[in-house]
Design a protein around this motif. Structure first.
Motif, short mmCIF file in Angstrom:
data_model
loop_
_atom_site.label_atom_id
_atom_site.label_comp_id
_atom_site.label_asym_id
_atom_site.label_seq_id
_atom_site.Cartn_x
_atom_site.Cartn_y
_atom_site.Cartn_z
N LEU A 1 0.90 -1.16 0.00
CA LEU A 1 0.00 0.00 0.00
C LEU A 1 0.94 1.21 0.00
CD1 LEU A 1 -2.72 -1.29 2.47
CD2 LEU A 1 -2.87 -1.11 0.00
N CYS B 1 2.48 6.17 1.11
CA CYS B 1 1.97 6.51 2.44
C CYS B 1 2.40 7.91 2.86
CB CYS B 1 2.48 5.50 3.46
SG CYS B 1 1.62 3.96 3.27
N SER C 1 -5.37 4.51 6.86
CA SER C 1 -4.51 3.43 6.34
C SER C 1 -5.08 2.07 6.74
CB SER C 1 -3.06 3.61 6.79
OG SER C 1 -3.02 3.73 8.19
N LYS C 2 -5.60 1.98 7.98
CA LYS C 2 -6.20 0.70 8.40
C LYS C 2 -7.41 0.36 7.53
CE LYS C 2 -4.80 0.38 13.15
NZ LYS C 2 -4.97 1.34 14.22
N ARG D 1 -6.18 -1.03 4.29
CA ARG D 1 -5.63 -2.36 4.50
C ARG D 1 -6.77 -3.39 4.55
NH1 ARG D 1 -1.05 -3.70 8.16
NH2 ARG D 1 -1.11 -5.94 8.29
N ASN D 2 -7.80 -3.01 5.28
CA ASN D 2 -8.95 -3.88 5.43
C ASN D 2 -9.65 -4.11 4.09
OD1 ASN D 2 -10.61 -5.40 7.04
ND2 ASN D 2 -12.12 -3.75 7.19
N GLY E 1 -7.61 -6.31 1.95
CA GLY E 1 -7.57 -7.63 2.57
C GLY E 1 -8.86 -8.39 2.33
N TYR F 1 0.49 -10.88 2.35
CA TYR F 1 1.39 -10.04 3.13
C TYR F 1 1.19 -8.59 2.70
CZ TYR F 1 3.48 -14.56 3.97
OH TYR F 1 3.67 -15.87 4.32
N ILE F 2 0.86 -7.76 3.66
CA ILE F 2 0.59 -6.34 3.32
C ILE F 2 1.62 -5.44 4.00
CG2 ILE F 2 -1.13 -4.49 3.34
CD1 ILE F 2 -3.33 -6.51 3.52
N HIS F 3 2.17 -4.51 3.24
CA HIS F 3 3.11 -3.54 3.81
C HIS F 3 2.65 -2.13 3.46
CE1 HIS F 3 6.34 -6.38 4.87
NE2 HIS F 3 5.89 -7.07 3.82
N PHE F 4 2.78 -1.24 4.42
CA PHE F 4 2.59 0.19 4.12
C PHE F 4 3.94 0.72 3.66
CE2 PHE F 4 -0.83 -0.49 7.28
CZ PHE F 4 -1.89 -0.11 6.47
#
Ligand SMILES: Nc1nc2c(ncn2[C@@H]2O[C@H](COP(=O)(O)OP(=O)(O)OP(=O)(O)O)[C@@H](O)[C@H]2O)c(=O)[nH]1
Ligand SMILES: [Mg+2]
Length: 545
Positions: A454, A457, A488-489, A492-493, A496, A511-514
């Motif tokens: 993601l 940022c 950001s959450k 991510r959600n 996901g 696998y998620i990265h900011f």
């Protein structure tokens, strides 16, 4: 060194319907004896061919066992940060090659700077001097902001910049420089994006928003699909065929579209040396020196215009006008306006962060190979494919799905208030979500490790702090807090849940990265963790652990 992929390995396979197979059919008036002889010869040939195939298969398996290989695809929409991620891999794993090339990036950085200046001048122009399309800045980059009702803000009434004519006159030499830089960067013999066999047209269809009542087929047929062939047509390139709209008579300062340079062009070499192959080289770095002695070098025009560029960028009336038109150049790709004097200095050599910030749109697919040591392994060969992310480039992705072990998908999350450069009707975040869904739901990619970046940022944080509200652009966000953590959450959600709902492989871990892939320190840490994940997943798939 980057390598352009022209032909997929399976391209050589033939199908029964191809003309060569038809030409090899037996003659219709064949006698019984001839027929038996032919059949025997064919059986013998087949036995030989089968044993060769078997040998190749054994050899390939042996190779696989002895040398671990990893193929990684970087996917995501245009300007999501794929090429920047590749640069970070280079910086980590072949820093000397990265440094050797940085002088060549001067051309791109200069062009990025000149085009930022042109965007400002275009934005300041009195309305009557612009044609209908000139008001639509959205063709330039993703930094054009849409209002919450989905339309670019009105630009009819606004601040007049009293020095506009002076700026324009003094900066006129940049128009000619822009043309020169584009010519330098463009290949003389390439002008079209990579094209694919019609068999792969589905993928492009699958990666754009559906039209009403349209039934989109699954992206790929795993079995029995015809072999893909990437064809690169060779034609003579002119500025207009490179996607640059001709400005007609007068300065090309109103040229709009983003410069695209095909990945197969030799621009790095051309610009690194040019006519300067006899120039002295630095004893320390081996880099060319002394270009500043060459009166034709672009640096002289830039150096002469530096003061005016600086005045223009700092002019409060200009700032106001840009604000009224909601053009936030600070967020756009290739932004160097805060460092005009450093960039236009005669002996300027791009730094690592400068190269990471430089923007050059990818066209086609570019392959980089790295040998990366991994634990007790004696070295894993990594092949990283960087693709063009614009809509008309996505059909070139599919042939690479077959052998891929891992995908790094980049979704820039700062772009929730922006539109696609290639289609101003589409919100950039929506496009990323649709693209993401099509990748995670692909059956062909069901066993491929997926890492989601993601990205951007840093820009998201700045945007939220500047007061831009996500809920104005994404109604589903409702009245949740507009701070970085919550937003950001939420993203991510959102990504996901799409993976969870659409993946054909419920065992697959996501696998998620900011990320902010222009930040070398942070990205280096992420890359090493991604490397371990990919290697482990790959070994698991190879059943070696
Ligand atoms: N501030 C900031 N800029 C970024 C980030 N990631 C990428 N960029 C910049 O965004 C621009 C576009 O990045 P690229 O890596 O060229 O994008 P791409 O995905 O390769 O785009 P295409 O080649 O068109 O598919 C470049 O100028 C980058 O420097 C980030 O996380 N933060
Ligand atoms: Mg790119």
């Amino acid at each position: 060194m980057p390598k352009q992929k022209f032909e997929h390995p399976h391209a050589r396979r033939r199908t029964l319907s191809d003309p060569l197979t038809a030409a090899l059919l037996p003659p219709p008036d064949e006698s019984q004896v001839e027929r038996e002889n032919r059949l025997k010869a064919e059986r013998d040939a087949k036995t030989v061919s089968d044993s060769i195939d078997e040998l190749i298969r054994i050899e390939r398996n042996e190779k696989k066992k002895n040398k671990a290989e990893v193929n990684v695809l970087l996917l995501g929409q245009s300007e999501s940060g794929k090429s920047t991620t590749l640069k970070q891999f280079q910086l980590l794993h072949s820093p000397s090659a990265f440094h050797a090339e940085r002088i060549a990036w001067r051309a791109v950085i200069y062009l990025n700077l000149v085009r930022s200046v042109r965007r400002i001048l275009d934005a300041l122009a009195p309305e009557e001097t612009l044609d209908e399309h000139d008001d639509d800045d959205s063709t330039e980059t993703a930094s054009v902001i849409i209002t919450s009702d989905g339309r670019p803000p009105s630009a009819i009434l606004g601040t007049r910049v009293s020095n506009y004519e002076t700026y324009r006159r003094k900066l006129e030499p940049l128009a000619e420089l822009e043309d020169r830089l584009i010519r330098l960067l463009s290949s003389p013999d390439e002008d079209e994006p990579t094209r694919l066999d019609p068999a792969y047209q589905n993928w492009e269809q699958y990666t754009r928003p559906p039209r009403p009542n349209e039934n989109i087929p699954p992206p790929m047929n795993v079995n029995g699909r015809p072999a893909p062939t990437i064809k690169i047509p060779h034609k003579t390139q002119t500025p207009s065929s490179a996607g640059i709209r001709s400005a007609g008579p007068g300065p090309s300062i109103s040229q709009k579209n983003e410069v695209v340079v095909h990945t197969s062009t030799n621009w790095k070499k051309v610009f690194a040396l040019g006519n300067k192959s006899k120039s002295p080289k630095s004893p320390l770095s081996g880099e060319i020196e002394g270009w500043w002695e060459d009166p034709d070098d672009p640096v002289h025009t830039l150096h002469a215009c530096a003061g005016t560029m600086q005045e223009l960028w700092r002019d409060p009336q200009v700032k106001k006008r840009l604000q009224e038109k909601r053009i936030r150049l600070e967020e756009s790709s290739g932004f160097y306006l805060d460092e005009i004097h450093r960039i236009t200095a005669k002996k300027y050599i791009p730094t690592d962060p400068d190269v990471l910030k430089a923007r050059l749109k990818t066209m086609g697919v570019i392959e980089h190979t790295f040998s990366i040591p991994s634990g007790s392994n004696r070295g894993v060969e990594w092949r990283i494919y960087d693709v063009g992310g614009a809509r008309n480039q996505r059909q070139a992705w599919a042939p690479y799905f077959e052998d891929v072990n891992a995908i790094i998908f980049l979704a820039p999350i700062s772009v929730f208030d922006q539109v696609l450069a290639e289609d101003p009707r589409v919100n950039r975040l929506e496009d990323s979500l649709i693209l993401w869904r099509s990748v995670v739901s692909s059956k062909l990619l069901a066993n491929v490790n997926i890492v989601l970046f993601l990205n951007k940022c840093d820009l998201l944080q700045a945007k939220l702090e500047a007061g831009v509200r996500l809920s104005h652009h994404m109604v589903s966000y409702g009245d949740r807090p507009n701070d970085y953590d919550s937003v950001s959450k939420y993203f991510r959600n959102k990504f996901g849940v799409i993976h969870q709902s659409y993946t054909p492989n419920k065992e697959r871990e996501l696998y998620i990265h900011f990320t902010a892939v222009t930040d070398t320190r942070r990205t280096a840490v992420i890359i090493s963790s991604v490397r371990d994940i990919i290697i482990k997943g790959n070994l698991r798939n190879m059943r070696l652990v």
